[in-house]
Write a protein that holds these residues in place. Sequence first.
Motif, short mmCIF file in Angstrom:
data_model
loop_
_atom_site.label_atom_id
_atom_site.label_comp_id
_atom_site.label_asym_id
_atom_site.label_seq_id
_atom_site.Cartn_x
_atom_site.Cartn_y
_atom_site.Cartn_z
N ASP A 87 0.80 -1.04 0.04
CA ASP A 87 -0.12 -0.07 0.06
C ASP A 87 0.94 1.07 0.09
O ASP A 87 1.43 1.59 1.03
CB ASP A 87 -0.67 0.07 1.24
N GLU A 127 -0.12 4.06 0.14
CA GLU A 127 -0.85 5.58 0.70
C GLU A 127 0.14 6.25 1.76
O GLU A 127 1.04 5.69 2.56
CB GLU A 127 -1.80 4.96 1.55
N THR A 160 1.33 8.53 4.77
CA THR A 160 0.78 8.30 6.04
C THR A 160 1.82 9.46 7.08
O THR A 160 2.86 9.68 6.63
CB THR A 160 0.79 7.31 6.91
N ARG A 185 -4.97 15.59 1.76
CA ARG A 185 -6.22 15.05 2.02
C ARG A 185 -7.72 15.97 1.69
O ARG A 185 -8.27 15.24 1.29
CB ARG A 185 -6.47 14.66 3.40
N ARG A 190 -8.35 15.79 -2.08
CA ARG A 190 -9.28 14.60 -2.46
C ARG A 190 -10.50 15.00 -2.57
O ARG A 190 -11.65 14.20 -3.21
CB ARG A 190 -8.97 13.37 -1.40
N GLU A 232 -5.68 11.50 -6.84
CA GLU A 232 -5.92 10.33 -5.89
C GLU A 232 -7.59 10.07 -5.73
O GLU A 232 -8.01 9.06 -6.06
CB GLU A 232 -5.61 10.34 -4.43
N GLU A 267 -1.83 3.28 -11.36
CA GLU A 267 -1.17 2.90 -9.85
C GLU A 267 0.26 3.03 -10.05
O GLU A 267 0.83 3.48 -9.13
CB GLU A 267 -1.44 1.48 -9.87
N ARG A 295 3.73 9.69 -5.00
CA ARG A 295 3.63 9.78 -3.74
C ARG A 295 5.16 9.52 -3.16
O ARG A 295 5.32 10.44 -2.22
CB ARG A 295 2.82 8.64 -3.20
#
Length: 415
Positions: A2, A4, A6, A78, A81, A267, A303, A310
């Motif tokens: 993943d 993502e 953080t 965030r 998004r 995203e 992807e 990222r």
Amino acid sequence: MDFELTPLTAAGERLVALAAQHAADFATRAAQHDRDGSFPFENIEALRQSGVLAACVPHEFGGLGVESLHDYVLGINRLGRGDGATAIAANMHIFQPWRWTRLWRAATVAGQERRAAQLARLLRQVGAGQVVICAVFSEPGTDLLHPLVEATRTADGWRLNGRKIFGTMSPAAQLFNVSCRVRDAQGQWLWAMATVPRESPGVDVRNNWDALGMRASGSHDVVLTECLVPDDAVITLGPWGEWTEVFLGGNLTITMGLVGAFLGIAEAARAAILALVTTRRKGTSGRTLAERYPIQHTIAEIEIDLAASRAMLSRTATLADALFQQYPQGGIPLDALHQRMKDFQCTKWFVTHKAIEIVDRALTASGGEGYLSQSPLARLYRDVRAGPFMQLFSPNEAFEYIGKVTLGLDPRLEG
């Protein structure tokens, strides 16, 4: 795996969690604000009430205490998004206390009591949710190092004249942070910042923003005409047109937040197209679009580009954090800042262009549905295109700057 991103700190975790909650709410209104070209005042109020606008204010002044640039960028990401326009507007405010905190600490260590008290007062106001800030730097016909807005000495302060463009967040701002130029005692130009309350006579927000995308960002022109501010409202920060720590560090911070917002838009496009292709059935076979090889190939490309984007943004933000942490009271060597800015310009170019490609692929995979105005992909497609234009630098200038720093040349750009 993943990919993502953080947060790295507890304060960052709080910011990212709040931003994700806001994004879900903002997404429900984003299409209407985009259609109307209206500013989302209710979004800014929600960010004020939750404390997100005070994310980078130290705890002692009432904020969330986010110091990590990496985590600040993820907070803006965030928000992106849910609504890219709100994200870039909020960024113009949220980065400012991050910069003020460093200046406050430097002034405190240097014994500059008046300056430290002024910055502490501003930080307390933001921490208490009493003020929304709009940072205005861009002007027509010049670059950020050479502002043409002029501050002239008066008997008891300064008189400002000039025009700013791309005043993102201007509809909601109570305070404008304005780059300008002033003359020293020898008549030489200095680069300066002016803190201008909205109610100051001569401040005119033109309400003229009308663009392809980011239609709800409130990026209006701000015109200053014989605008009077007190003596301590203008701070000189070095020679006009010359690189300084404040200029490079400030622009590195604010623009990295903007890149986070455009990654968030990509995203959001990924989430939208995955939801569409895994539920939409077409043709006599009754299979979902996701079961078709061309769609699988397109999703794989999304992807790959998203993972790379990222990784680049996270690495660059982490390296910037390390540099700023090494010099907590300032004094960063300009060569070191140029190296970080060069790395970031590579990241900015890559991420903003890959974000465009990701949204474009999502639109293509939608089979035409995404082209309709009612589809969120249509808005995302227009909004994401603004990414490469975010200063500092424009796409053409970025290549010149990256090349010069890499080659060890003077990084000043051709005028």
